[in-house]
Scaffold this motif. Structure first.
Motif, PDB file in Angstrom:
ATOM      1  N   PHE A 169     -12.762   1.343  12.848  1.00 47.47           N
ATOM      2  CA  PHE A 169     -11.736   1.541  11.408  1.00 47.47           C
ATOM      3  C   PHE A 169     -11.451   0.535  11.194  1.00 47.47           C
ATOM      4  O   PHE A 169     -11.172  -0.390  12.072  1.00 47.47           O
ATOM      5  N   GLN A 170     -10.437  -0.343   9.606  1.00 44.92           N
ATOM      6  CA  GLN A 170     -10.843  -0.901   9.003  1.00 44.92           C
ATOM      7  C   GLN A 170      -9.367  -1.824   8.682  1.00 44.92           C
ATOM      8  O   GLN A 170      -9.167  -2.652   9.220  1.00 44.92           O
ATOM      9  N   GLU A 171      -8.371  -0.622   8.708  1.00 46.28           N
ATOM     10  CA  GLU A 171      -6.736  -0.882   8.375  1.00 46.28           C
ATOM     11  C   GLU A 171      -6.055   0.104   9.153  1.00 46.28           C
ATOM     12  O   GLU A 171      -6.329   1.240   9.430  1.00 46.28           O
ATOM     13  N   MET A 248      -3.403   4.706   8.194  1.00 40.87           N
ATOM     14  CA  MET A 248      -4.741   3.853   8.434  1.00 40.87           C
ATOM     15  C   MET A 248      -5.798   3.933   7.731  1.00 40.87           C
ATOM     16  O   MET A 248      -5.693   5.101   6.477  1.00 40.87           O
ATOM     17  N   ASP A 249      -6.952   3.239   7.465  1.00 46.50           N
ATOM     18  CA  ASP A 249      -7.781   2.938   6.466  1.00 46.50           C
ATOM     19  C   ASP A 249      -9.208   2.932   7.161  1.00 46.50           C
ATOM     20  O   ASP A 249      -9.371   2.400   7.801  1.00 46.50           O
ATOM     21  N   ALA A 250      -9.812   4.757   7.053  1.00 44.72           N
ATOM     22  CA  ALA A 250     -10.811   4.512   8.342  1.00 44.72           C
ATOM     23  C   ALA A 250     -12.619   3.839   7.825  1.00 44.72           C
ATOM     24  O   ALA A 250     -13.261   3.291   7.913  1.00 44.72           O
ATOM     25  N   ILE A 329      -4.272   8.771   5.905  1.00 46.31           N
ATOM     26  CA  ILE A 329      -5.530   7.891   5.950  1.00 46.31           C
ATOM     27  C   ILE A 329      -5.797   8.261   5.237  1.00 46.31           C
ATOM     28  O   ILE A 329      -6.381   8.953   4.318  1.00 46.31           O
ATOM     29  N   GLU A 330      -6.778   7.156   4.762  1.00 50.38           N
ATOM     30  CA  GLU A 330      -7.697   6.685   3.793  1.00 50.38           C
ATOM     31  C   GLU A 330      -8.804   6.422   4.203  1.00 50.38           C
ATOM     32  O   GLU A 330      -9.366   6.104   5.184  1.00 50.38           O
ATOM     33  N   ASP A 331     -10.041   7.082   2.709  1.00 56.41           N
ATOM     34  CA  ASP A 331     -11.474   7.384   3.150  1.00 56.41           C
ATOM     35  C   ASP A 331     -11.287   7.761   4.356  1.00 56.41           C
ATOM     36  O   ASP A 331     -12.956   7.106   5.107  1.00 56.41           O
ATOM     37  N   GLY A 332     -11.401   9.003   4.952  1.00 54.92           N
ATOM     38  CA  GLY A 332     -11.300   9.476   5.788  1.00 54.92           C
ATOM     39  C   GLY A 332     -12.992  10.230   6.390  1.00 54.92           C
ATOM     40  O   GLY A 332     -13.225  10.139   7.467  1.00 54.92           O
ATOM     41  N   GLY A 356      -7.773   8.519  -1.277  1.00 53.64           N
ATOM     42  CA  GLY A 356      -9.101   8.777  -1.427  1.00 53.64           C
ATOM     43  C   GLY A 356      -9.208   7.205  -2.782  1.00 53.64           C
ATOM     44  O   GLY A 356      -8.648   6.900  -2.802  1.00 53.64           O
ATOM     45  N   ASP A 357     -10.103   6.307  -1.522  1.00 54.46           N
ATOM     46  CA  ASP A 357     -10.450   4.941  -2.294  1.00 54.46           C
ATOM     47  C   ASP A 357     -11.576   5.090  -2.911  1.00 54.46           C
ATOM     48  O   ASP A 357     -12.008   5.466  -4.218  1.00 54.46           O
ATOM     49  N   ASP A 358     -12.926   4.624  -1.943  1.00 52.02           N
ATOM     50  CA  ASP A 358     -14.141   4.848  -2.001  1.00 52.02           C
ATOM     51  C   ASP A 358     -14.643   6.103  -2.698  1.00 52.02           C
ATOM     52  O   ASP A 358     -15.272   5.462  -3.922  1.00 52.02           O
ATOM     53  N   VAL A 379      -4.092   9.369  -4.420  1.00 53.07           N
ATOM     54  CA  VAL A 379      -5.230   7.866  -5.082  1.00 53.07           C
ATOM     55  C   VAL A 379      -5.316   6.310  -4.546  1.00 53.07           C
ATOM     56  O   VAL A 379      -3.362   6.389  -5.504  1.00 53.07           O
ATOM     57  N   LEU A 380      -6.619   5.597  -4.001  1.00 50.00           N
ATOM     58  CA  LEU A 380      -6.138   4.068  -4.298  1.00 50.00           C
ATOM     59  C   LEU A 380      -5.742   4.094  -5.582  1.00 50.00           C
ATOM     60  O   LEU A 380      -7.045   4.468  -6.272  1.00 50.00           O
ATOM     61  N   ILE A 381      -4.997   3.254  -5.924  1.00 49.66           N
ATOM     62  CA  ILE A 381      -5.284   2.150  -7.337  1.00 49.66           C
ATOM     63  C   ILE A 381      -5.892   0.694  -7.677  1.00 49.66           C
ATOM     64  O   ILE A 381      -4.425  -0.066  -6.140  1.00 49.66           O
ATOM     65  N   LYS A 382      -7.494   0.551  -7.145  1.00 49.85           N
ATOM     66  CA  LYS A 382      -7.458  -1.073  -7.347  1.00 49.85           C
ATOM     67  C   LYS A 382      -7.675  -1.266  -8.992  1.00 49.85           C
ATOM     68  O   LYS A 382      -8.982  -0.612  -8.991  1.00 49.85           O
ATOM     69  N   VAL A 383      -7.208  -2.328  -9.520  1.00 50.20           N
ATOM     70  CA  VAL A 383      -7.132  -2.236 -11.085  1.00 50.20           C
ATOM     71  C   VAL A 383      -9.093  -2.870 -10.961  1.00 50.20           C
ATOM     72  O   VAL A 383      -9.110  -2.315 -12.088  1.00 50.20           O
ATOM     73  N   ILE A 432       2.786   0.701  -1.564  1.00 52.83           N
ATOM     74  CA  ILE A 432       1.647  -0.478  -2.115  1.00 52.83           C
ATOM     75  C   ILE A 432       1.077  -0.953  -1.057  1.00 52.83           C
ATOM     76  O   ILE A 432       1.639  -0.882   0.446  1.00 52.83           O
ATOM     77  N   LYS A 433      -0.041  -1.145  -1.321  1.00 46.80           N
ATOM     78  CA  LYS A 433      -0.856  -1.528   0.057  1.00 46.80           C
ATOM     79  C   LYS A 433      -1.288  -2.886  -0.169  1.00 46.80           C
ATOM     80  O   LYS A 433      -1.749  -3.053  -0.973  1.00 46.80           O
ATOM     81  N   THR A 434      -0.727  -4.138   0.660  1.00 45.41           N
ATOM     82  CA  THR A 434      -1.728  -5.341   0.129  1.00 45.41           C
ATOM     83  C   THR A 434      -1.527  -6.109   0.876  1.00 45.41           C
ATOM     84  O   THR A 434      -0.772  -7.479   1.797  1.00 45.41           O
TER      85      THR A 434
HETATM   86 MG   LIG Z   1      -9.724   1.631   1.372  1.00 48.17          MG
END
Ligand SMILES: [Mg+2]
Ligand SMILES: C=C(OP(=O)(O)O)C(=O)O
Length: 456
Positions: A169-171, A248-250, A329-332, A356-358, A379-383, A432-434
């Motif tokens: 898992f990533q994060e 967590m970000d799976a 839990i992100e991108d589970g 939801g990211d990806d 919703v994860l927001i990535k510009v 915020i996730k940074t």
């Molecule tokens: Mg992610």
């Protein structure tokens, strides 16, 4: 006609990001018609490692320099085609500027000029406009109602595509939910981060860091990580749950195989294999999360595999959420597994933010689809997933209007740019996730939030 602040110069260049890879930086200069004052805004573009399949295209040169990762071609697009079309436009007209950028590119995925070209220009225009008006960026973007500091989700243990360790898992993030102010939240995170380092050192684990500044030791599974985080929180003098929760970000798309429709855990399998043959980690226990109930272990003479189905992934998240105060839990599940996501949402939406990211890639079409299917609740927001500020703000608005949380996020490859800190306050995102509370490209955002919070 309203105030005219005319774009008089646009200049792109290639700089380095936090991974030492080239990325785009843009300067936009505009002149206020009434006073003659000239203002420059500068912005740079982040870059992901575990990128979603449906993200807008980040163009790279593919030539020999920088092993193909150069962005000179993108810089050329900025300094020629984009510059020519945007000169003379009013820098205050962000929506028109972004519409023009999208039109100029002419594709659905920004693969012609590159989302990295478009985003650099789009953000630099906003930065320039705010400066020309002598306004803080968050106030310019958000107006008089921008007032809420975002709760930081600090990634203190890195795995997956962000680290070369056995953690699949990533994060793994700490969220200081009990903090009463942003400075308190950040201080709590930093204190826990230091206690975590001491614990890892005592246990003989590595304290080298991953791409987002979190430690990247070998753990066998998520349960072990949360147990360790729990210790760090307690040793730092905080209560797990009421003071500090976990997220967590799976990044499950990275684990999913289309061939067998299963999620693969090669790192977990490797740590078990090493325990079995009593190699370097005799201290590593199996942990509660590899029980036969949901893990298929296929043993061959050379290789042991750990696989999970979508159902087994959901069961795993349920177990983790029962045992630990896991609030997000992100991108589970995989970015294309809408059915699995429906099941995950049905079962867990009351207790947890399902992000939801990806899955959504900051794209209103995909977010709408998710809403129709009753999938996720954040919703994860990535510009840079979408390529212009206006489209990212549309995604945020859509989420918020429909009761979905919007979490403003960095990328694993970052620069010292702090735009997203202002954006988070501007839209009252609340989250915020940074990354970890260390390393310049992450603290650039946190420190900007400290400055902003003095004025809120
Ligand atoms: Mg992610
Ligand atoms: C920040 C993330 O990583 P990356 O930038 O590598 O996609 C993420 O997946 O949320």
């Amino acid at each position: 006609m309203g105030l005219m602040i005319k774009i008089i110069e646009i200049h792109g260049r290639e700089i380095l990001d936090s991974r030492g890879n080239p990325t785009v930086e843009v300067e936009v200069t505009a002149q206020t018609e009434t006073t003659g004052k000239k203002t420059t805004g500068r912005e740079s573009v982040p870059s992901g490692a575990s990128t979603g399949r449906f993200e807008a295209i980040e163009l790279r040169d593919g030539q020999e320099r920088y092993f193909g990762l150069g962005v000179q071609r993108v810089v050329d697009h900025i300094n020629t085609k984009i510059r020519k079309e945007l000169l003379g436009m009013n820098v205050l007209e962000q929506v028109q500027i972004d519409r023009k950028l999208v039109e100029l590119d002419g594709t659905d995925n920004k693969g012609n000029l590159g989302a990295n070209a478009l985003l650099g220009v789009s953000l630099a225009c906003a930065r320039c406009a705010a400066a020309a008006l002598d306004m803080p960026l968050y106030r310019y973007l958000g107006g008089p109602n921008a007032k809420k500091w975002p709760m930081p989700m600090m990634n203190v243990i890195n795995g997956g595509a962000h680290a070369k360790n056995y953690l699949d898992f990533q994060e793994f993030m700490i969220v200081p939910v009990g903090a009463e102010s942003f400075p308190d939240a950040l201080r709590m995170g930093a204190e826990i981060y230091h206690f975590l380092k001491k614990i890892l050192q005592k246990e003989g684990k590595l304290t080298a860091v991953g791409d987002e500044g979190g430690f990247a030791p070998d753990f066998s599974n998520a349960g072990e990580v949360f147990a360790c985080l729990q210790r760090a929180v307690e040793e730092a003098g905080y209560k797990v749950g009421s003071d500090v929760a976990f997220a967590m970000d799976a990044a499950a798309s990275e684990l999913y195989s289309e061939e067998d429709g299963m999620y693969h855990f090669p790192g977990e399998a490797q740590t078990h294999a090493e325990v079995d043959v009593n190699l370097r980690r005799p201290d590593t226990q199996g942990g509660a999360y590899t029980s036969d109930a949901h893990v298929k272990t296929q043993e061959t003479t050379e290789k042991k595999e750990i696989l999970r189905s979508a159902q087994e992934m959901i069961s795993l998240y349920e177990e983790l959420t029962t045992e630990y105060p896991l609030i997000s839990i992100e991108d589970g599940l995989d970015e294309d597994d809408w059915e699995g996501w429906q099941e995950l949402t049905k079962r867990m939406k009351e207790q947890v933010m399902l992000v939801g990211d990806d899955l959504f890639v900051t794209n209103v079409k995909r977010i709408r689809c998710g809403m129709d299917l009753k999938v996720a609740n954040a919703v994860l927001i990535k510009v840079n997933q979408i390529g212009t500020l206006t489209e990212a703000m549309d995604a945020i608005e859509l989420a918020q209007k429909n009761g979905y949380k919007a979490i403003i996020s960095h990328r694993s490859g970052e620069t010292e740019d702090s735009f997203i800190a202002d954006l988070a306050v501007a839209v009252n995102a609340g989250w915020i996730k940074t990354g970890a509370p260390c390393r310049g490209e992450r603290t650039a955002k946190y420190n900007q939030l400290l400055r902003i919070s003095e004025t809120l």
